[in-house]
Design a protein around this motif. Structure first.
Motif, short mmCIF file in Angstrom:
data_model
loop_
_atom_site.label_atom_id
_atom_site.label_comp_id
_atom_site.label_asym_id
_atom_site.label_seq_id
_atom_site.Cartn_x
_atom_site.Cartn_y
_atom_site.Cartn_z
N ASN A 212 -31.82 -69.99 -114.22
CA ASN A 212 -32.56 -70.39 -113.03
C ASN A 212 -32.17 -71.79 -112.57
O ASN A 212 -31.71 -72.62 -113.35
N GLU B 203 -31.83 -59.68 -117.54
CA GLU B 203 -32.10 -60.93 -116.82
C GLU B 203 -32.62 -60.68 -115.39
O GLU B 203 -32.29 -61.41 -114.48
N ARG B 204 -33.45 -59.70 -115.23
CA ARG B 204 -34.05 -59.43 -113.93
C ARG B 204 -35.53 -59.76 -114.01
O ARG B 204 -36.20 -59.40 -114.96
N ARG B 205 -36.03 -60.45 -113.00
CA ARG B 205 -37.45 -60.80 -112.90
C ARG B 205 -37.90 -61.59 -114.14
O ARG B 205 -39.01 -61.41 -114.66
N ASP C 96 -41.06 -61.40 -106.37
CA ASP C 96 -40.42 -60.41 -105.50
C ASP C 96 -40.40 -60.84 -104.03
O ASP C 96 -40.07 -60.03 -103.16
N THR D 167 -40.84 -57.51 -117.93
CA THR D 167 -40.30 -57.65 -116.57
C THR D 167 -40.02 -56.32 -115.90
O THR D 167 -39.86 -56.26 -114.68
N ALA E 229 -37.23 -54.88 -116.36
CA ALA E 229 -35.77 -54.87 -116.17
C ALA E 229 -35.11 -53.72 -116.92
O ALA E 229 -34.11 -53.17 -116.46
N PRO F 19 -29.55 -65.66 -106.61
CA PRO F 19 -29.59 -64.47 -105.75
C PRO F 19 -29.22 -63.21 -106.55
O PRO F 19 -28.49 -63.29 -107.55
N PRO F 20 -29.72 -62.05 -106.14
CA PRO F 20 -29.43 -60.82 -106.88
C PRO F 20 -27.95 -60.45 -106.91
O PRO F 20 -27.53 -59.64 -107.75
N THR F 21 -27.17 -61.06 -106.05
CA THR F 21 -25.72 -60.78 -106.04
C THR F 21 -24.98 -61.52 -107.15
O THR F 21 -23.82 -61.20 -107.44
N ARG G 292 -28.26 -57.27 -118.03
CA ARG G 292 -29.24 -56.29 -117.58
C ARG G 292 -30.69 -56.74 -117.77
O ARG G 292 -31.57 -56.41 -116.98
#
Length: 331
Positions: free
Chosen positions: A34, A63-65, A93, A145, A147, A54-56, A61
């Motif tokens: 972050n 490391e989302r949310r 979100d 999360t 994820a 950014p999500p791009t 795997r």
């Protein structure tokens, strides 16, 4: 700078705090995922703002949310009475996802450079605090999360999903590993029955290396104390033994008598029998794989990548051998 200030004002307003009281925004070093900034108000109040990439941006795997996991850690630490940030506002979100936290006093352990005497006292207190964290229980297992999907009803299912994810990341990113990914997967599968001994999902920080432990002093001659346990974004619900991995990073928690003494004072002695050591080895392997694999999407420099390989590679090899021998012995 202008973007940071405008973002800080928007975050303060969303949290019901006066954006006009903003007096400074400072980048904070140490994070690898972050963007982290310190927000100062005119009355001296300090906050910490975390903004994910950014999500791009490539990542692993799980490391989302991550902001959701950190907010859950903060809530759990508050329940446990452990010094840690408190979540002020969470927007995982939104078009501009962020987490606003209170700031804890102190500096990271390496910067504080405690004396040997202070170190023993601090490690004992840290043991007490981690034991308190481990009294906080959840209803199911895994990353909160989403994820890797919903929480699992048992620890073997959850940890298998976690290891499958990092093994898939290794297939995708092709990091340097000391052995083929399929061999690591086979070791995990053979040892999986050991995970069935875990029957209560507890709060696991899983990133309690010294950089995430703040040390505070009231003055130059005042005794050192734990100011806060920070960066709980890797938390999951699982086996309390998993926290012992980062607490003794690339080492053995059984060497840390002061920590184990504090842990025993608050939570009862940590049982480190053969079955527990096998589970610890599984968690060490999981963290080693993360450290080696994340170097690719992080695009670390050649020198940093070499250091990770030299430190983590032999540790992973030795741990895989330990698991293989223990699995054959117990099968």
């Amino acid at each position: 700078m202008g973007d940071s200030w405008e973002r800080a004002r928007r975050v303060l307003a969303d949290a019901g705090l006066p954006p006009g009281a903003l007096s400074d925004v400072r980048p904070l070093a140490g994070g690898t995922y972050n963007t982290v900034e310190e927000i100062l108000l005119s009355d001296g109040t300090r906050y910490v703002l975390k903004v994910p990439p950014p999500p791009t941006v490539p990542g692993l795997r799980h490391e989302r949310r991550l902001l959701v996991a950190e907010a859950d850690f903060c809530a759990g630490a508050e329940r446990a009475g452990v010094p840690a940030p408190r979540a002020v506002s969470l927007a995982p979100d939104d078009a501009e996802p962020h987490l606003l936290l209170t700031a804890c006093p102190g500096v990271p352990w390496p910067e504080a450079a405690p004396s040997d005497e202070e170190r023993d006292a601090l490690r004992t207190e840290l043991g007490r605090q981690v034991a308190r964290l481990h009294r906080v229980t959840g209803t199911a297992y895994g990353y909160p999360t989403g994820a890797l999907g919903p929480l699992a009803p048992d620890w073997r299912t959850a940890f298998t999903a976690m290891t499958d994810a990092v093994l898939a990341d290794a297939h995708d990113h092709r990091p340097w590993l000391p052995c083929p990914v399929d061999e690591v997967a086979a070791v995990f599968r053979a040892a999986a029955p050991a995970l069935d001994a875990v029957t209560v999902p507890v709060l696991v920080h899983f990133d309690l290396w010294p950089g995430n432990i703040l040390v505070d002093r009231d003055g130059p001659d005042a005794p050192a104390r734990i100011g806060g346990l920070i960066d709980g974004e890797r938390m999951f619900w699982g086996d309390p033994l998993a926290d012992f991995v980062s607490l003794a990073l690339l080492d053995d928690i059984e060497r840390d008598d002061a920590f184990l003494a504090g842990y025993a004072e608050e939570g009862g002695p940590a049982v480190l029998d053969e079955d527990a050591r096998l589970r610890l080895a599984l968690y060490r392997t999981y963290l080693d794989l993360i450290m080696l694999t994340e170097a690719v999407p992080r695009a670390v420099g050649a020198e940093d990548a070499r250091r990770v390989r030299e430190r983590v590679g032999p540790h992973l090899t030795a741990t895989l051998e330990e698991i293989d021998k223990a699995s054959k012995f117990t099968s």
